[in-house]
Design an enzyme around this catalytic site. Structure first.
Site, PDB file in Angstrom:
ATOM      1  N   HIS A   1      -3.267  -7.316  -2.165  1.00 47.92           N
ATOM      2  CA  HIS A   1      -4.340  -6.481  -1.617  1.00 47.92           C
ATOM      3  C   HIS A   1      -3.987  -5.958  -0.222  1.00 47.92           C
ATOM      4  CE1 HIS A   1      -8.437  -5.102  -0.823  1.00 47.92           C
ATOM      5  NE2 HIS A   1      -8.782  -5.448  -2.050  1.00 47.92           N
ATOM      6  N   ALA A   2      -2.744  -5.507  -0.032  1.00 42.72           N
ATOM      7  CA  ALA A   2      -2.359  -4.926   1.257  1.00 42.72           C
ATOM      8  C   ALA A   2      -3.043  -3.579   1.447  1.00 42.72           C
ATOM      9  CB  ALA A   2      -0.843  -4.754   1.325  1.00 42.72           C
ATOM     10  N   TYR A   3      -3.386  -3.283   2.700  1.00 43.27           N
ATOM     11  CA  TYR A   3      -3.925  -1.975   3.083  1.00 43.27           C
ATOM     12  C   TYR A   3      -2.792  -1.164   3.716  1.00 43.27           C
ATOM     13  CZ  TYR A   3      -8.724  -3.764   2.584  1.00 43.27           C
ATOM     14  OH  TYR A   3      -9.909  -4.288   2.103  1.00 43.27           O
TER      15      TYR A   3
ATOM     16  N   HIS B   1     -12.602 -10.725  -7.500  1.00 42.20           N
ATOM     17  CA  HIS B   1     -11.359 -11.316  -6.994  1.00 42.20           C
ATOM     18  C   HIS B   1     -11.334 -12.836  -7.092  1.00 42.20           C
ATOM     19  CE1 HIS B   1     -10.144  -7.397  -5.963  1.00 42.20           C
ATOM     20  NE2 HIS B   1     -10.611  -7.319  -4.729  1.00 42.20           N
TER      21      HIS B   1
ATOM     22  N   ASP C   1     -12.672   3.725  -5.622  1.00 36.88           N
ATOM     23  CA  ASP C   1     -12.525   2.290  -5.853  1.00 36.88           C
ATOM     24  C   ASP C   1     -12.520   2.114  -7.361  1.00 36.88           C
ATOM     25  OD1 ASP C   1     -12.267  -0.400  -5.601  1.00 36.88           O
ATOM     26  OD2 ASP C   1     -14.147  -0.750  -4.549  1.00 36.88           O
TER      27      ASP C   1
ATOM     28  N   GLN D   1      -5.569  -0.104  -9.361  1.00 43.64           N
ATOM     29  CA  GLN D   1      -6.809   0.066  -8.619  1.00 43.64           C
ATOM     30  C   GLN D   1      -6.492   0.806  -7.328  1.00 43.64           C
ATOM     31  OE1 GLN D   1      -9.672  -0.917  -9.947  1.00 43.64           O
ATOM     32  NE2 GLN D   1     -11.147  -0.618  -8.286  1.00 43.64           N
TER      33      GLN D   1
ATOM     34  N   GLU E   1      -3.328  -1.378  -5.973  1.00 42.37           N
ATOM     35  CA  GLU E   1      -3.316  -2.710  -6.568  1.00 42.37           C
ATOM     36  C   GLU E   1      -2.952  -2.631  -8.051  1.00 42.37           C
ATOM     37  OE1 GLU E   1      -7.061  -4.812  -5.453  1.00 42.37           O
ATOM     38  OE2 GLU E   1      -7.421  -2.974  -4.311  1.00 42.37           O
TER      39      GLU E   1
ATOM     40  N   ASN F   1     -10.119  -8.063  -9.136  1.00 41.97           N
ATOM     41  CA  ASN F   1     -11.153  -7.092  -9.473  1.00 41.97           C
ATOM     42  C   ASN F   1     -12.392  -7.800 -10.035  1.00 41.97           C
ATOM     43  OD1 ASN F   1     -12.321  -4.426  -9.918  1.00 41.97           O
ATOM     44  ND2 ASN F   1     -10.223  -3.675  -9.979  1.00 41.97           N
ATOM     45  N   ARG F   2     -13.173  -7.105 -10.837  1.00 45.46           N
ATOM     46  CA  ARG F   2     -14.514  -7.585 -11.194  1.00 45.46           C
ATOM     47  C   ARG F   2     -14.594  -8.071 -12.635  1.00 45.46           C
ATOM     48  NH1 ARG F   2     -14.158  -3.642  -7.671  1.00 45.46           N
ATOM     49  NH2 ARG F   2     -15.460  -3.728  -5.797  1.00 45.46           N
TER      50      ARG F   2
END
Length: 367
Positions: A179-181, A105, A252, A290, A318, A79-80
């Site tokens: 970070h799987a979709y 990330h 997000d 997330q 996440e 993340n940020r």
């Protein structure tokens, strides 16, 4: 059965990448040393037909064409981090700014871009593989030499457990996740808007224009972020005028999970897809989740309001520490000191729904 890594390709500089296939009851997973990532995760639908439940890739070329961070392990800090910097013990550490003014990330050369080594693998007593990575002191501006392991194991029928562990020789900050979709329909032509989610969170973290938390912890009651009862993306986004959603055409954001950081994983998300008959329960030790609704995977339809997700084909769950935790003293700490181990666990448990949405047999389009 013996697990043997197989070639998966080479990077442009010639570095070889390997894959490991784990197969268990009602689940099959392919993992790669690039990013210690998930390349494929297949589970059965209600009729027993296996299909992809993540956005997959079968080669490095396909991975390069996937959305950013697809299936990868994220670090040093998921993340940020605001302004691309943080202060620790009186010293300010400058990181790469790869998302506007912020670090995302771990920077442009984060752990998702690294080729990890295979430290261990086997099938006794269950199929598993351990990937390892050494991150030197000062890597991307982060202090301390970090030793990281990512252990993937098939811990039960339809169950994948991902355990991250990290140690350091200097005080540092760490936040690791995958970070799987996901798309439980297992059909790349079907969006995720009808997936029904339930999230064990009474609050979320509002963000500024750079998607960095403002520091506020806001209740979800009465907002589009209220998934305390099962809701679909469409239900929560329809007619939504929340600026937090409008700016992203979806979600997000980090949800504040009940129970905070725990020693043992507990269930924090349930996702159901009535079309395929698949259900995913996510368990974790982490205080935050997330939720990314995949709004960058598809443009909104012509004339559609900006809050509409617009047909994305995957979403991310996440589990992690809170974004920008090193700069937010009121957030749970992401600090790691020498002599201690950072341990972050996520369990992805797939199962079947009892019946089709119309009460009859469901059509299966999976192969």
């Amino acid at each position: 059965m013996t697990l043997v890594p197989r070639p998966f390709g080479r990077l442009e500089d010639g570095t070889p990448v390997e894959a490991v296939d784990l197969t268990g009851e009602a689940i099959a997973v392919t993992l790669t040393t690039l990013g210690a990532g998930i390349a494929s995760l297949r589970t059965p639908d209600r009729n027993g037909h296996f299909g992809e439940t993540v956005l997959p890739f079968t080669s490095l070329e396909e991975r390069a064409a996937c959305p950013p961070y697809c299936g990868a392990s994220i670090g040093r800090f998921a993340n940020r981090i605001a302004g691309g910097s943080f202060e620790l013990d009186g010293t300010r550490h400058q990181l790469p700014r790869n998302h506007g003014a912020n670090c995302l990330h771990g920077g442009p050369d984060g752990f998702d871009t690294r080729v990890w080594t295979i430290a261990d693998l086997g099938t006794d007593p269950i199929p598993f593989v351990v990937f390892a990575l050494d991150s030197p002191d000062g890597d991307a501006g982060f202090p301390g030499r970090l030793r990281v392991e990512a252990r993937y194991a098939l811990t039960g029928p339809g169950e994948l457990t991902v355990e991250y562990s990290a140690t350091t020789d200097r005080p540092t900050v760490v936040n690791l996740t995958n970070h799987a979709y996901f798309n439980l329909s297992a059909d790349a032509g079907v969006g995720i808007e009808a997936h029904r989610l339930q999230i064990e969170a009474d609050a979320m973290l509002p963000v500024d224009d750079g998607l960095v938390p403002t520091g506020e912890i806001r209740p979800v009651a009465g907002t589009a972020f209220d998934f305390r009862e099962p809701r679909t993306f469409t239900e929560n986004l329809q007619d939504c005028d929340d600026p937090q959603v409008l700016g992203q055409r979806g979600f997000d954001h980090c949800f504040v999970l009940r129970g905070g950081t725990t020693e043992a994983p507990r269930t924090i998300v349930r996702v159901e897809d009535a079309r395929s008959g698949r259900r995913l329960d996510l368990l974790t030790t982490e205080p935050g989740l997330q939720l990314y609704s995949g709004h960058l995977l598809a443009a909104p339809e012509h004339g559609a309001p900006p809050a509409v997700v617009g047909g994305p084909t995957g979403f991310c769950l996440e589990p992690q520490r809170f974004p920008d935790a090193p700069n937010q003293p009121d957030f749970p700490s992401a600090r790691l000191d020498p002599g201690r181990t950072c341990r972050q666990v996520a369990i992805y448990r797939f199962s079947k729904l009892d019946s089709a949405p119309d009460g009859g047999a469901a059509e299966s389009r999976q192969s």
